[in-house]
Design an enzyme around this catalytic site. Sequence first.
Site, PDB file in Angstrom:
ATOM      1  N   TYR A 131       1.789 -11.412   1.357  1.00 35.63           N
ATOM      2  CA  TYR A 131       0.426 -10.601   1.514  1.00 35.63           C
ATOM      3  C   TYR A 131      -0.736 -11.403   1.406  1.00 35.63           C
ATOM      4  O   TYR A 131      -1.788 -11.427   1.941  1.00 35.63           O
ATOM      5  CB  TYR A 131       0.419  -9.181   0.897  1.00 35.63           C
TER       6      TYR A 131
ATOM      7  N   ARG B  56      -2.061  -4.951   6.758  1.00 33.32           N
ATOM      8  CA  ARG B  56      -0.686  -4.480   6.187  1.00 33.32           C
ATOM      9  C   ARG B  56      -0.748  -4.586   4.690  1.00 33.32           C
ATOM     10  O   ARG B  56      -0.789  -5.975   4.236  1.00 33.32           O
ATOM     11  CB  ARG B  56       0.203  -5.324   7.018  1.00 33.32           C
ATOM     12  N   ALA B  57      -0.513  -3.707   3.998  1.00 33.94           N
ATOM     13  CA  ALA B  57      -0.375  -3.841   2.591  1.00 33.94           C
ATOM     14  C   ALA B  57       1.124  -4.313   1.985  1.00 33.94           C
ATOM     15  O   ALA B  57       1.855  -4.420   2.894  1.00 33.94           O
ATOM     16  CB  ALA B  57      -0.920  -2.648   1.976  1.00 33.94           C
TER      17      ALA B  57
ATOM     18  N   GLY C 158       7.282  13.244 -17.212  1.00 30.83           N
ATOM     19  CA  GLY C 158       7.813  13.200 -18.880  1.00 30.83           C
ATOM     20  C   GLY C 158       8.842  11.829 -19.038  1.00 30.83           C
ATOM     21  O   GLY C 158       9.752  12.262 -20.074  1.00 30.83           O
ATOM     22  N   ILE C 159       9.009  11.224 -18.426  1.00 27.88           N
ATOM     23  CA  ILE C 159      10.304  10.019 -18.323  1.00 27.88           C
ATOM     24  C   ILE C 159       9.756   9.135 -19.509  1.00 27.88           C
ATOM     25  O   ILE C 159       8.723   8.398 -19.551  1.00 27.88           O
ATOM     26  CB  ILE C 159      10.194   9.039 -17.013  1.00 27.88           C
TER      27      ILE C 159
ATOM     28  N   SER D 165      -8.004  -9.703  -1.666  1.00 33.69           N
ATOM     29  CA  SER D 165      -7.199  -9.326  -2.465  1.00 33.69           C
ATOM     30  C   SER D 165      -7.302 -10.302  -3.726  1.00 33.69           C
ATOM     31  O   SER D 165      -7.299 -11.487  -3.589  1.00 33.69           O
ATOM     32  CB  SER D 165      -5.673  -9.386  -1.977  1.00 33.69           C
TER      33      SER D 165
END
Length: 313
Positions: A140, A73-74, A189-190, A116
């Site tokens: 997590y 479960r990420a 392009g933000i 992780s």
Amino acid sequence: MRRIIVTGSSGFVGSAVCHRLWVDGVHTKAVIRNKLELPYPNLVVGDLATSNGMDCLASSLRPSDVVVHLASRAHVVSEEVPEPIAEYRRINTNVTLELAKQAAQAGIKRFIFISSIGVNGNINTRPFTAEDQPNPAEPYALSKWEAEQGLWQIQQETGMEVVIIRPPLVYGPGAPGNFGSLVRWIEKGIPLPLGAIHNKRSLVSIDNLVDLIIRCIDHPAAANQVFLAGDGEDLSTTELLRGVGRAMGKPARLIPVPAGMLQLGATLLGKKAMAQRLLGSLQVDISKTCELLDWKPPYTVEEGLKRCFERSN
């Protein structure tokens, strides 16, 4: 020839691992939750979070040599469960340890667990090493750390070899999470106020991570070790955004706003965690990984980013 079982085979990393093993001609069983159309000859269908799914996999463990456990479960952006830590533990800790026990009973020789870098922590002033005292700061990462501790106990009790790999942010074509967000920002392009960020962050391309996982399947020095993954290059957020833009063939529209102002604004808006990922440093030292396994990342960051968009075009 090794016989491999890969869990989480329909996920971002799992599908890449399975594809590499399949191309290399390695006998691989791919474990998936639903009956999806995947190009692999040996599929095991079952949700490991259920007793039926675990029983299904347990009956498929023989004859195999190595389990690569990627199912987890990420990070969940919008939580829908009342106690997220309990759900993380149920999937990432309890399922992992039950699978490892089943694997040991079935005679699996090596259990590779993809953990992780969050187990080390989520920010640092010097590169993390595999020997550092763990300091998980989020549910997590805590669930992954608890799984690691349980795996070492199982290793001592059964003799099954355990290999733990802690990757930082993984990027590649179709990557979810933070990298996917960066790509969408550049693609649209933000204008982004991230043109003057001087942090340092370690990343790992999907191709480099898969190559490391494959190396850990057979290498004798990998047994009972913790390895940190990475590309071996650290980038600021500004450098990463510019690199993504070059790889896409689109300019990154970055406005040079001081990091202190961004941090203050994010705190006032309740976005402190997001600001930390964009403005803070998180570096990993992969020297142990490279020296002990006689390994180096096959691709540079520039090559890894280029491969992201070559595949998507």
